[in-house]
Write a protein that holds these residues in place. Sequence first.
Motif, short mmCIF file in Angstrom:
data_model
loop_
_atom_site.label_atom_id
_atom_site.label_comp_id
_atom_site.label_asym_id
_atom_site.label_seq_id
_atom_site.Cartn_x
_atom_site.Cartn_y
_atom_site.Cartn_z
N GLU A 146 0.81 -1.21 0.00
CA GLU A 146 0.00 0.00 0.00
C GLU A 146 0.85 1.27 0.00
N LYS B 31 -13.46 5.43 1.15
CA LYS B 31 -12.65 4.56 0.29
C LYS B 31 -11.52 5.33 -0.37
N THR C 189 -10.14 -3.24 4.38
CA THR C 189 -10.02 -3.30 2.92
C THR C 189 -10.30 -4.69 2.36
#
Length: 406
Positions: A220, A334, A399
């Motif tokens: 990420e 999100k 997630t």
Amino acid sequence: MVSKETVKSWLSKIFESINFENYEIQIKTNDKDSGYMSSIIFVTVQNGSSSTIDLVIKKSSDVKSIRETVEVRKFFFREIFMYETVFPIFAKLEKGKIVDEKFDSYPKYLSSLILDDTEIILMENLAKSGYKMWNRKINMDMNHCKIVLKAYAKLHSLSFALKDQNRTVYNSVTSNVEDLLKNWISFPSLKDYINGHKDTVLKTLQDHGDSLLSEFYKEELDDIYNVTKRILNINEDQVVFTHDDNWNNNYLFKYKDCCDHPIAVSIIDWQMSSLRSPIFDVSKFLYSVCSKKELDRLEDLLRYYYSCFAEHLTNLGSCPENLFSFSDFQRHWKTFSLFGIIGSTMVMKITLLDEDEAPSINELENGKNFNEVFNVSMSADELYYGRVRDVVSAYFEMTTNPNFLK
């Protein structure tokens, strides 16, 4: 240490139209963990023998290198702008509305003073009204999280209501709001600090055998600096005035009976405020202050925030469904919530440092850069690991859960 004579000279300038005499001054500053752009001075102003006012002077740092690196004057101007312009506009908007609880979760502002190399903000001393600062090393429970989320919900709803009901004033007050954080991270030393922070988080997870979380975090945020810039540069129409300095040191609570049930919160340090998605406040706050117990109820907390937001916006006379629906909230979460992981883990180490471990900004004057000063080692390594693990794990679980916030 600021002298009493200097403090008196500041007050004489601020109070030149008020006949205050016989100043009694208590000075208490902390150059380490109370604030790196500023220091705090507690002042008792006594007029004769009857009238006494307890105040706080927030004074900007006079360290030349940090004033240049952080552009301290711009941040102080932003905080003054929030107190002198934004909050009064919001108060005027609430006036006459059927609002049970108005947004008043900030200290009473008295005045400011701008000198050649110093900025000063004069505010009430909240401690004299019964407020207590939260212990930065302790996670907040649900009661404390909820009262802060409710305050943020009211703050954010006011921006939407103002834009909906008085576009002329909204355009006027938002037209010249510069993104100070976006400008700040463009400094080379900040890039080094952000990348060094990522390496510290990864090493902590790897050293403790958390291969799954370390791989997830690396995937990420391996390019964390550019990810941060990308998130900050996303153009979004649904923006609000945010607080943006969402760590434990910036919340003071008032209690009626015991410390388990706060009845009010005051949010301090508004110099980072900007126009952003509400998620910047919500995500960084929750990831910065929650323990695993509260993070396990992340969805409940998010739904609580939105319900408070929708209620206050409705009471202000605007429609949440038209301006910022729950589906909008989901989309924003999100899109922007990763910034909460970046921001919270960056302040986490500073939060857990003992006073004798906390970096001193004076080291910047000795040739060290921002990364060398603030990326320090700490004794509470296990506690730091636990906080990092809980936050990264919560984001990972969110997630990978297709039903989260549906």
